[in-house]
Scaffold this motif. Structure first.
Motif, PDB file in Angstrom:
ATOM      1  N   HIS A   1      -7.198  12.311  18.003  1.00 18.42           N
ATOM      2  CA  HIS A   1      -6.770  12.656  19.362  1.00 18.42           C
ATOM      3  C   HIS A   1      -5.245  12.829  19.367  1.00 18.42           C
ATOM      4  CE1 HIS A   1     -10.823  11.404  20.525  1.00 18.42           C
ATOM      5  NE2 HIS A   1     -10.616  12.015  21.672  1.00 18.42           N
ATOM      6  N   ARG A   2      -4.526  11.727  19.639  1.00 17.47           N
ATOM      7  CA  ARG A   2      -3.069  11.808  19.701  1.00 17.47           C
ATOM      8  C   ARG A   2      -2.430  11.312  18.399  1.00 17.47           C
ATOM      9  NH1 ARG A   2      -0.502   8.606  23.160  1.00 17.47           N
ATOM     10  NH2 ARG A   2      -2.228   7.158  23.459  1.00 17.47           N
ATOM     11  N   VAL A   3      -1.237  11.843  18.119  1.00 20.84           N
ATOM     12  CA  VAL A   3      -0.412  11.366  17.008  1.00 20.84           C
ATOM     13  C   VAL A   3       0.915  10.943  17.612  1.00 20.84           C
ATOM     14  CG1 VAL A   3       0.706  11.946  14.823  1.00 20.84           C
ATOM     15  CG2 VAL A   3      -1.543  12.929  15.381  1.00 20.84           C
ATOM     16  N   ILE A   4       1.337   9.700  17.358  1.00 17.45           N
ATOM     17  CA  ILE A   4       2.534   9.164  18.013  1.00 17.45           C
ATOM     18  C   ILE A   4       3.495   8.586  16.979  1.00 17.45           C
ATOM     19  CG2 ILE A   4       1.159   8.622  20.071  1.00 17.45           C
ATOM     20  CD1 ILE A   4       1.356   5.657  19.293  1.00 17.45           C
ATOM     21  N   ASN A   5       4.725   8.306  17.435  1.00 17.77           N
ATOM     22  CA  ASN A   5       5.702   7.682  16.527  1.00 17.77           C
ATOM     23  C   ASN A   5       6.478   6.542  17.180  1.00 17.77           C
ATOM     24  OD1 ASN A   5       7.388   9.076  18.232  1.00 17.77           O
ATOM     25  ND2 ASN A   5       8.175  10.489  16.678  1.00 17.77           N
TER      26      ASN A   5
ATOM     27  N   GLU B   1       1.537   4.373  23.006  1.00 14.55           N
ATOM     28  CA  GLU B   1       0.202   3.888  22.646  1.00 14.55           C
ATOM     29  C   GLU B   1      -0.778   4.011  23.800  1.00 14.55           C
ATOM     30  OE1 GLU B   1       0.375  -0.031  21.029  1.00 14.55           O
ATOM     31  OE2 GLU B   1       1.449   0.603  19.207  1.00 14.55           O
ATOM     32  N   GLY B   2      -0.340   3.673  24.990  1.00 15.96           N
ATOM     33  CA  GLY B   2      -1.210   3.793  26.155  1.00 15.96           C
ATOM     34  C   GLY B   2      -2.307   2.745  26.190  1.00 15.96           C
TER      35      GLY B   2
ATOM     36  N   THR C   1      -6.801   5.841  21.268  1.00 19.38           N
ATOM     37  CA  THR C   1      -7.125   7.185  20.757  1.00 19.38           C
ATOM     38  C   THR C   1      -5.891   7.829  20.138  1.00 19.38           C
ATOM     39  OG1 THR C   1      -6.715   8.115  22.962  1.00 19.38           O
ATOM     40  CG2 THR C   1      -9.001   7.568  22.406  1.00 19.38           C
ATOM     41  N   TYR C   2      -5.190   7.078  19.356  1.00 17.18           N
ATOM     42  CA  TYR C   2      -3.974   7.594  18.732  1.00 17.18           C
ATOM     43  C   TYR C   2      -3.896   7.101  17.294  1.00 17.18           C
ATOM     44  CZ  TYR C   2      -2.287   2.819  19.348  1.00 17.18           C
ATOM     45  OH  TYR C   2      -2.164   1.451  19.278  1.00 17.18           O
TER      46      TYR C   2
ATOM     47  N   PRO D   1      -6.503   3.692  15.726  1.00 18.38           N
ATOM     48  CA  PRO D   1      -5.204   3.170  15.286  1.00 18.38           C
ATOM     49  C   PRO D   1      -5.284   2.300  14.029  1.00 18.38           C
ATOM     50  CG  PRO D   1      -5.402   2.978  17.659  1.00 18.38           C
ATOM     51  CD  PRO D   1      -6.739   3.432  17.163  1.00 18.38           C
ATOM     52  N   ASN D   2      -6.427   1.641  13.839  1.00 11.95           N
ATOM     53  CA  ASN D   2      -6.565   0.745  12.670  1.00 11.95           C
ATOM     54  C   ASN D   2      -7.166   1.444  11.453  1.00 11.95           C
ATOM     55  OD1 ASN D   2      -9.138   1.071  13.616  1.00 11.95           O
ATOM     56  ND2 ASN D   2      -9.667  -1.114  13.629  1.00 11.95           N
ATOM     57  N   THR D   3      -7.263   2.767  11.498  1.00 13.38           N
ATOM     58  CA  THR D   3      -7.802   3.502  10.346  1.00 13.38           C
ATOM     59  C   THR D   3      -6.691   3.660   9.310  1.00 13.38           C
ATOM     60  OG1 THR D   3      -9.329   4.707  11.804  1.00 13.38           O
ATOM     61  CG2 THR D   3      -9.033   5.554   9.573  1.00 13.38           C
ATOM     62  N   ASN D   4      -6.528   2.610   8.510  1.00  6.86           N
ATOM     63  CA  ASN D   4      -5.514   2.656   7.451  1.00  6.86           C
ATOM     64  C   ASN D   4      -6.028   3.513   6.298  1.00  6.86           C
ATOM     65  OD1 ASN D   4      -7.370   1.055   6.077  1.00  6.86           O
ATOM     66  ND2 ASN D   4      -6.282  -0.854   6.549  1.00  6.86           N
TER      67      ASN D   4
END
Length: 308
Positions: free
Chosen positions: A67-71, A76-77, A81-82, A278-281
């Motif tokens: 979904h989203r890509v953040i830095n 995070e919201g 979904t980021y 987010p936890n998909t390392n």
């Protein structure tokens, strides 16, 4: 030496389209007219073959959902979904190192789903839902760096994530502009449809479902200047009528999230995807793109249900 007897299958010849031309009635060179009925039966047989093949090999082309890509943490919201930019880069580096061929659904249509297990090719499809601006700002430069493409699903009328803002007080995140979309499209990014404003399909009337799936196609095509062949159901929620409308609209593929067969070609209007969180390392990502992830996941879920 006795010759082997060669049996030539009987073929149906339609003479009507060759009224003024001599017909070669040699059965070895007969012309078959592919009627809709024959094509339908051919597809059914081929899909059955691929279902058996996929279930035997426990391998299917992974369809990954971002979904989203953040830095930064401010983005995070409420919903998970980021994924952070640095983690996304690690994912792409792994695909590059392991010689994955990243394709879009438009590419798959050209290749044909029948050829998705092409020898010496390890196909994978990356998708992004909703069309967030950060897909352009952060994901796109990384995709270009690695020479990768993706399929991104756009809303027909929303300019920000209004569905989340209204439902849960989520922070507003802007969606991409037309100029951004066209730049990405010129590079090779595919854009698909994702309804007008991200409703839950199971809360809509049939007329509303038709509007959200069929009526969104033309204005989006006019917006991006290209035919749209792929649709994604918001939240992965769908029903039989929604699938009928996706086919009626003229989409070639329609994507779910956590439902559908493990075999992509079983139902081209309910294609299962593998979600990234987010936890998909990197360790988790390796498992998710291995090709057998859904088999393991479904088996684990069935085992957990049997314990209850």
């Amino acid at each position: 030496m006795k010759k082997k007897k060669v049996i030539v299958p009987m073929m149906i010849i339609d003479d009507s389209q060759y009224k003024d031309e001599p017909i070669n009635r040699n059965p070895n060179s007969a012309i078959i007219k592919m009627t809709p009925e024959i094509q339908k039966e051919k597809d059914r047989i081929e899909k059955k073959y691929f279902e058996l093949y996929v279930n035997k090999t426990k391998y299917e082309v992974p369809v990954i959902m971002y979904h989203r890509v953040i830095n930064n943490s401010e983005d995070e919201g409420v919903h998970g979904t980021y994924i952070y930019e640095n983690i996304f880069r690690e994912h792409m580096q792994y695909l590059k190192d392991k010689n994955y061929t990243v394709i879009t659904f438009r590419d798959l249509d050209k290749i044909s789903w029948r050829n998705r297990f092409e020898k010496d090719k390890k196909y994978i499809i990356l998708t992004f839902d909703d069309g967030y601006k950060d897909n352009y700002d952060l994901a796109f430069p990384i995709l270009k760096e690695f020479g990768f493409k993706a399929t991104i699903f756009l809303m027909g009328s929303s300019t920000y994530n209004e569905w989340d803002v209204k439902a849960s007080g989520e922070k507003e995140f802007p969606l991409m502009s037309v100029d951004m979309i066209k730049e990405m499209q010129d590079y090779g990014i595919e854009f698909g449809a994702h309804t007008f404003n991200h409703p839950k399909i199971n809360t809509l009337s049939n007329d509303e479902i038709e509007h959200q799936i069929i009526d969104v196609k033309k204005p989006l095509e006019e917006k991006i200047g290209r035919e749209i062949i792929t649709f994604a159901y918001p939240y992965g929620i769908l029903n039989d009528y929604a699938k009928e409308m996706a086919e009626k609209a003229g989409y070639t593929f329609a994507l779910a999230t956590d439902s559908g067969s493990v075999c992509l070609s079983d139902d081209l209007y309910q294609i299962r995807r593998i979600a990234i969180f987010p936890n998909t390392n990197l360790f988790s990502f390796k498992r998710k793109v291995a090709g057998n992830y859904n088999f393991i996941k479904i088996k684990r879920e069935e085992k957990n249900r049997s314990k209850k």
